[in-house]
Design a protein around this motif. Structure first.
Motif, PDB file in Angstrom:
ATOM      1  N   LEU A  39      45.956  52.486  42.468  1.00 45.70           N
ATOM      2  CA  LEU A  39      46.528  53.669  41.818  1.00 45.70           C
ATOM      3  C   LEU A  39      48.054  53.685  41.943  1.00 45.70           C
ATOM      4  N   TYR A  40      48.565  53.038  42.979  1.00 45.48           N
ATOM      5  CA  TYR A  40      49.990  53.096  43.287  1.00 45.48           C
ATOM      6  C   TYR A  40      50.715  51.783  43.018  1.00 45.48           C
TER       7      TYR A  40
ATOM      8  N   ILE B 171      41.673  52.252  45.988  1.00 44.14           N
ATOM      9  CA  ILE B 171      42.650  53.338  45.895  1.00 44.14           C
ATOM     10  C   ILE B 171      44.075  52.804  45.771  1.00 44.14           C
TER      11      ILE B 171
END
Length: 277
Positions: free
Chosen positions: A100-101, A97
Motif C-alpha cells: 500500500l505504501y 500491507i
C-alpha cells in the motif's frame, strides 16, 4: 583440472557440513539449516528482483523464512504450541500491507514472488523438521536424522549415477525443452544406483522394511528429478545459467538444493503414509 579440484573440494566441504549438522547435534542442525533457508531465499530474491520490476523486501523476507524454519523445529518437537507461528503470520500480513505504501505499478509481482519463495524454499526446508523429529515425544527433542540423511544420500547418488550413465550412453532426451543434457538413460542409471544403495539402509535401520526403503528411494529420485527440472525452468525463464556463485564450481544454493526442494515434501508424505501410519 583447476575447476575439477575446486568442484571436488567444495563438494567435500558441502557434504561434511550437511552430514555433520545432521549427525552431531540438533542445535547444529537447527543453525545450519536455518542459515541454508535464509541463503536460499536471499539467492531466490536476488534472481528475480529485476524481473518485471519486482521490488522485494529482501532482508525481512529472508528473516521471515528463517523464522519459519526455527518455529517449525520448535513445534515439531513439542517445545511450544501453535502460537509460535503468529509472528510468521504477521510477516505474511505485512507483505501484503507494505505494498500500500510502496507505490509501484504492479504490486502483484512483489506479492507473488515473495510468497512463491516462502513456499518453495522456506516451506520445503521447514518440512525437514517433521521428518527428523520423533512423534509422540512432546517437550523433548528426540532427533532422528536417518530419513534426512537417506534423502540427501539418494539425491547425491542419483545425480552421480545419472551423470555417469547419461554422459556415456545418453541419447534419448528426458525433457529437452527445459534441460537438453538430461537423458532417459541417465535417469534410469541414477534410479538403479539409488534403488541398489537403498538396501544398505536396511542394515542400518532394520526397523524399516526393505520394500519401504525401495519405495522411498524411488519416490525421492522421481520427485527429485522434477525438482531439478523445476529449477531449470526457473533459470531458463529468468535467463540465467546458475542461480548464484556461493559454492565454487557448483553454482548457488538453489543449484545444490533444487532436487531437494521437491524431495523433502515427497519424503514427508511417504513416511506419514507408509512408515509411521
Amino acid at each position: 583440472m583447476n575447476n575439477l579440484i575446486k568442484r571436488a573440494l567444495t563438494g567435500i566441504i558441502f557434504v561434511a557440513i550437511l552430514l555433520g549438522a545432521l549427525c552431531f547435534h540438533p542445535i547444529l542442525y537447527l543453525l545450519v539449516f536455518s542459515l541454508i533457508t535464509a541463503l536460499s531465499l536471499w539467492e531466490f530474491y536476488g534472481l528475480i528482483k529485476h524481473y518485471e520490476n519486482a521490488n522485494i523486501q529482501r532482508v525481512i523476507s529472508c528473516i521471515g523464512g528463517a523464522y519459519l524454519f526455527i518455529a517449525t523445529f520448535a513445534y515439531a518437537n513439542g517445545l511450544t504450541d501453535g502460537k509460535i507461528f503468529l509472528p510468521y503470520i504477521l510477516f505474511i500480513m505485512y507483505t501484503f500491507i507494505a505494498e500500500l505504501y510502496n507505490n509501484v505499478s504492479n504490486p502483484i509481482n512483489n506479492w507473488s514472488f515473495t510468497l512463491l519463495a516462502q513456499v518453495y524454499c522456506a516451506g520445503s526446508f521447514s518440512l525437514l523438521n517433521f521428518i527428523t523429529s520423533t512423534p509422540n515425544t512432546p517437550g523433548e527433542v528426540v532427533f532422528n536424522p536417518i530419513y534426512t540423511i537417506a534423502l540427501f544420500v539418494f539425491i547425491w547418488l542419483n545425480d552421480t549415477g545419472a551423470y555417469l550413465v547419461g554422459s556415456r550412453i545418453g541419447k534419448r532426451r528426458l525433457f529437452e525443452r527445459i534441460s537438453p543434457k538430461k537423458s532417459w538413460e541417465g535417469f534410469f542409471g541414477g534410479l538403479i544406483v539409488v534403488l541398489a544403495a537403498s538396501q544398505a539402509f536396511v542394515w542400518y535401520a532394520p526397523e524399516i522394511s526393505w520394500y519401504n526403503w525401495l519405495g522411498l528411494s524411488f519416490s525421492i529420485v522421481l520427485f527429485g528429478t522434477w525438482g531439478d527440472l523445476t529449477e531449470s525452468l526457473l533459470k531458463r525463464t529468468l535467463g540465467v545459467k546458475d542461480s548464484g556463485n556461493l559454492l565454487p564450481g557448483h553454482g548457488g544454493m538453489l543449484d545444490r538444493f533444487d532436487s531437494v526442494m521437491m524431495a523433502i515434501p515427497t519424503t514427508y508424505i511417504y513416511i506419514e503414509l507408509f512408515i509411521r501410519n
